[in-house]
Design a protein around this motif. Structure first.
Motif, short mmCIF file in Angstrom:
data_model
loop_
_atom_site.label_atom_id
_atom_site.label_comp_id
_atom_site.label_asym_id
_atom_site.label_seq_id
_atom_site.Cartn_x
_atom_site.Cartn_y
_atom_site.Cartn_z
N ILE A 182 18.69 4.27 0.94
CA ILE A 182 18.68 4.40 1.93
C ILE A 182 18.21 5.44 2.54
CG2 ILE A 182 18.81 3.92 4.46
CD1 ILE A 182 18.78 0.61 3.97
N MET B 161 16.17 7.96 0.29
CA MET B 161 14.74 7.60 0.00
C MET B 161 15.20 8.84 1.68
SD MET B 161 13.93 4.06 0.13
CE MET B 161 14.75 2.99 0.92
N LEU B 162 15.75 8.81 2.52
CA LEU B 162 15.22 9.04 3.66
C LEU B 162 15.42 10.84 3.78
CD1 LEU B 162 15.45 9.59 6.62
CD2 LEU B 162 18.29 9.18 7.02
N ILE C 36 12.34 11.99 2.34
CA ILE C 36 11.17 12.74 3.51
C ILE C 36 11.33 13.74 3.76
CG2 ILE C 36 10.64 11.62 5.35
CD1 ILE C 36 10.98 8.79 5.07
N HIS D 57 6.19 -3.11 -0.86
CA HIS D 57 6.00 -1.91 -0.25
C HIS D 57 3.92 -1.72 -1.27
CE1 HIS D 57 7.59 -3.74 -5.10
NE2 HIS D 57 6.44 -2.25 -5.23
N PHE E 37 2.25 0.56 0.78
CA PHE E 37 1.56 1.69 0.40
C PHE E 37 1.72 2.88 -0.65
CE2 PHE E 37 0.74 1.36 4.84
CZ PHE E 37 -0.92 1.96 5.60
N VAL F 14 2.88 5.72 -0.71
CA VAL F 14 4.31 6.34 -0.19
C VAL F 14 5.47 5.60 -0.06
CG1 VAL F 14 3.56 5.67 2.07
CG2 VAL F 14 5.33 8.24 2.07
N GLU F 15 5.09 4.42 0.29
CA GLU F 15 6.85 3.38 -0.31
C GLU F 15 6.68 3.42 -1.59
OE1 GLU F 15 5.29 0.64 4.54
OE2 GLU F 15 4.71 0.18 2.12
N LEU G 220 9.38 6.18 -2.54
CA LEU G 220 10.04 6.39 -1.83
C LEU G 220 11.52 5.49 -2.60
CD1 LEU G 220 9.63 6.74 1.90
CD2 LEU G 220 10.03 7.89 0.50
N LYS G 221 10.94 4.19 -2.82
CA LYS G 221 11.82 2.97 -3.81
C LYS G 221 11.93 3.67 -5.09
CE LYS G 221 10.61 -1.86 -4.37
NZ LYS G 221 10.91 -1.84 -5.64
N PRO H 4 1.39 9.33 6.21
CA PRO H 4 2.23 8.91 5.11
C PRO H 4 4.05 9.25 5.74
CG PRO H 4 0.97 10.84 4.88
CD PRO H 4 -0.14 10.07 6.49
N ILE I 90 5.19 6.97 8.42
CA ILE I 90 5.02 5.03 7.52
C ILE I 90 6.50 5.03 6.45
CG2 ILE I 90 3.89 3.97 5.19
CD1 ILE I 90 0.75 5.16 6.23
N ALA I 91 6.83 6.34 5.87
CA ALA I 91 7.37 6.55 5.49
C ALA I 91 8.90 6.70 6.19
CB ALA I 91 7.88 8.46 4.79
N PHE I 92 9.64 7.06 6.79
CA PHE I 92 10.16 6.63 8.23
C PHE I 92 10.28 4.86 8.16
CE2 PHE I 92 10.43 11.19 9.46
CZ PHE I 92 11.90 11.37 9.17
N TRP J 145 9.39 2.78 6.46
CA TRP J 145 9.64 1.76 5.46
C TRP J 145 11.54 2.18 5.49
CZ3 TRP J 145 8.87 -0.89 1.28
CH2 TRP J 145 9.29 -0.89 0.17
N VAL J 146 12.45 3.32 5.90
CA VAL J 146 13.10 3.46 5.26
C VAL J 146 14.15 2.37 6.51
CG1 VAL J 146 15.54 5.01 5.80
CG2 VAL J 146 13.22 5.37 4.74
N GLN K 61 13.85 -1.39 5.67
CA GLN K 61 14.72 -1.27 4.34
C GLN K 61 16.15 -1.46 5.00
OE1 GLN K 61 11.62 -2.15 2.45
NE2 GLN K 61 13.46 -2.27 1.35
N ARG L 175 5.11 -2.12 11.34
CA ARG L 175 4.38 -2.71 10.38
C ARG L 175 2.84 -2.35 10.75
NH1 ARG L 175 4.21 -1.04 5.33
NH2 ARG L 175 3.68 -3.21 3.73
#
Lengths: 385, 385
Positions: free
Chosen positions: A226, A229-230, A233, A261, A263, A265-266, A269-270, B191, B194-196, B198-199, B202, B290
């Motif tokens: 996490i 991933m942060l 971004i 996941h 998208f 972009v997801e 990041l994963k 995106p 979306i990324a924020f 996602w994190v 998670q 979501r």
């Protein structure tokens, strides 16, 4: 000039602080020893020892800047595009040194090293490791410089946290620095960046596997990924994310209506989180990010950045990237202004790029041109050419 | 005009979908029912039923927009500064409605509601709740409109996710909308956002207490607070963080050399995270974030935003804030452009503010002026004054 790859490189180790007097005194007041420094060198130190350049790495970097480790072509250094024969940091001409910071997890002493103060010699420091600072990292690098028989760096260069170290070197050891190249960095970490670091650390420390830092087989993978991933971004720009991923879906033509996941972009990041967990230590992440939080070059100089640079005479090449919102151009401009207040020779360039903070790893062509010219001038000055 | 407080307000409930035909068909293809909508109203619906305004809330908001609940002055609505007698949304003149979105946790049906499909009537949906969209939220609000006997909203207004709902209303029910005020919003989530999200998710789903959504006494506090703290960083601007916190320390004059909340900004985030956990549900956070990810107004119109607005005739007031980097002004400009391509009457204002995305809750003075003027014109048009 033909650019070549360095081929196989061999990491080296330098250990100091085996006895009390030789130990490393830290900003927190504690002393540590023994201290190991994992480092690599490329090229040859010339007879006058005046062609040495120190490259300083960022949060998740290490000493492996160029070439490949163990003859394994998948283990290419993180700035191989910039360091090698005929490249910006030309190893036919310069002696390049890079070292893993203390607190790290790639060979240098850090929280996952054995704690000599423990009665049980097999006990790892973990959270008993002292909280270190950028200044402590540089103090350890100074020992390495002495060990290598170098009196003065022709140049110091680093991006992000590497740039912080370069700035700290110039202020702490002005006599040992002939020029400085801070890239995409700042003289003190902003509250926004402190905030991102805080959230990343809470994710690690909130992971049940973290166990107050005393993890073994079960590492805090979820928390560390996490944090990573942060971080990712913040290393990209909204525009580069838009170009790279947009709202594209991964492996499906329509929304999955679930929390996997979905998208692109997801997925990205994963993947980045998973890769990071394999190579980086969670406690090191805590310590190094904290060192960045504490970085404030002006704090020992009454809050004046210009005062911090008062003993500096080395010329600077300061570089920033237009879309970098983590270490924005205006932070570099503050450095430039404070240097100019001391009549220091400064070249400043804000490089137009959409890649955000990551640009310092990606904008190779323009960096190569600017840096190689700057280094050539410094080299000719030192050599009296 | 004297501004007054609304005093005590009483939340109301509207339940529909008790039988198959009446259930709510969702974008994912599933039907849900019964569906409860928690809502509040302020002011009086006039005889011609033409003075009704719907206010739409953001991710963590709820139906309690103005006044105080249960006579408790600590339970003031989230936009009380804007809604009340003599205020921008003047309750002496307009009939204001606000409702908690489905998927939420403040009265409307969401993942923590009882699942009627379960054989055990006391079983909560949790992750069996269907993934909903902004369009689903609006479809439920349409039922509430019919229930209240309203045929057309004088205006719809919302910031952030509330703005998404306002846009969706205009596109899905153009005949029911006399004007629209989207604030600090976007026609599709970027995106980066979306990324924020996602994190944040998670962090929640990685919390051991989350337990695949089936938590009871032990809620995933750590994960939810991480998601919230991360959100808060994105709601502020780097400049406002600098002004509000700088690098100031909390309760100490020097670095603590540990990992506790040493900086003021860390204390702030910690406090925000702790407060949020007390009032918000982790599963709702997953579902609502979501829904935001999936919002893309042009997706059902061949990717053309102008085509999406083709049936819209209602005038728009589009507002953005100069330092909002989560929903940047250029996203609002895309909306304005697409509306103008349809010859729709649009007033656009990018309000200069340092407060980032949060400005829609803070820049009351300028919002009040712009919005009250816009509403006055719409009111006079409808009334033929």
């Amino acid at each position: 000039m033909e650019k070549k790859s360095l081929g196989t490189v061999i990491p080296q180790d330098f250990t100091f602080g085996l006895t009390g007097d030789d130990m490393l005194l830290l900003d927190c007041g504690r002393k540590i020893g023994p201290v190991n420094i994992r480092y690599e060198t490329y090229g040859k130190l010339d007879d006058s020892k005046s062609n040495a350049i120190l490259i300083l790495h960022a949060l998740s970097g290490n000493a492996h800047v160029a070439g490949c480790l163990d003859g394994d072509k998948t283990k290419i250094g993180w700035w191989d595009s910039m360091v090698g024969p005929g490249k910006a940091f030309d190893t036919d001409k310069y002696f390049i040194v890079s070292s893993n910071v203390i607190g790290g997890c790639s060979g240098s002493t850090g929280p996952r090293s054995y704690n000599p103060e423990s009665e049980n010699v097999f006990k790892i420091y973990n959270m008993d490791f002292p909280v270190i600072t950028i200044s402590d990292m540089v103090r350890a690098q100074y020992r390495l410089m002495k060990h290598l028989g170098i009196g003065k760096w022709l140049s110091l260069c680093g991006g992000s946290m590497g740039g912080m170290q370069a700035l700290e070197w110039a202020v702490s050891y002005p006599e040992a620095v002939a020029s400085v190249i801070p890239i995409a960095t700042t003289s003190c970490l902003s509250p926004q960046s402190i905030a991102f670091n805080w959230v990343g650390r809470q994710a690690i420390m909130g992971d049940q596997n973290w166990n107050n830092g005393n993890y073994n087989d079960k590492v805090p993978e979820s928390g560390l990924s996490i944090a990573r991933m942060l971080g990712h971004i913040t290393y990209l720009s909204d525009k580069s994310m838009d170009e790279k991923f947009g709202r594209e879906l991964q492996e499906s033509e329509s929304y999955s209506f679930d929390f996997s996941h979905n998208f692109k972009v997801e997925s990205y990041l994963k993947h980045q989180g998973e890769k990071f967990v394999e190579r980086f230590d969670a406690n090191s992440y805590l310590y190094i990010s904290r060192a960045m939080d504490y970085f404030d070059l002006s704090s020992k100089h009454g809050g004046s950045l210009a005062a911090a640079f008062s003993k500096v005479r080395a010329p600077f090449l300061v570089l920033s990237f237009s879309s970098d919102w983590l270490f924005p151009p205006y932070e570099s401009l503050k450095i430039v202004e404070a240097l100019r207040n001391n009549s220091i020779d400064v070249t400043y360039c804000d490089i137009k790029s959409i890649y955000g903070h990551d640009a310092f790893l990606l904008e190779v062509e323009v960096l190569e041109k600017i840096i190689s010219d700057f280094l050539k001038c410094r080299y000719e000055e030192v050599k009296g050419i």
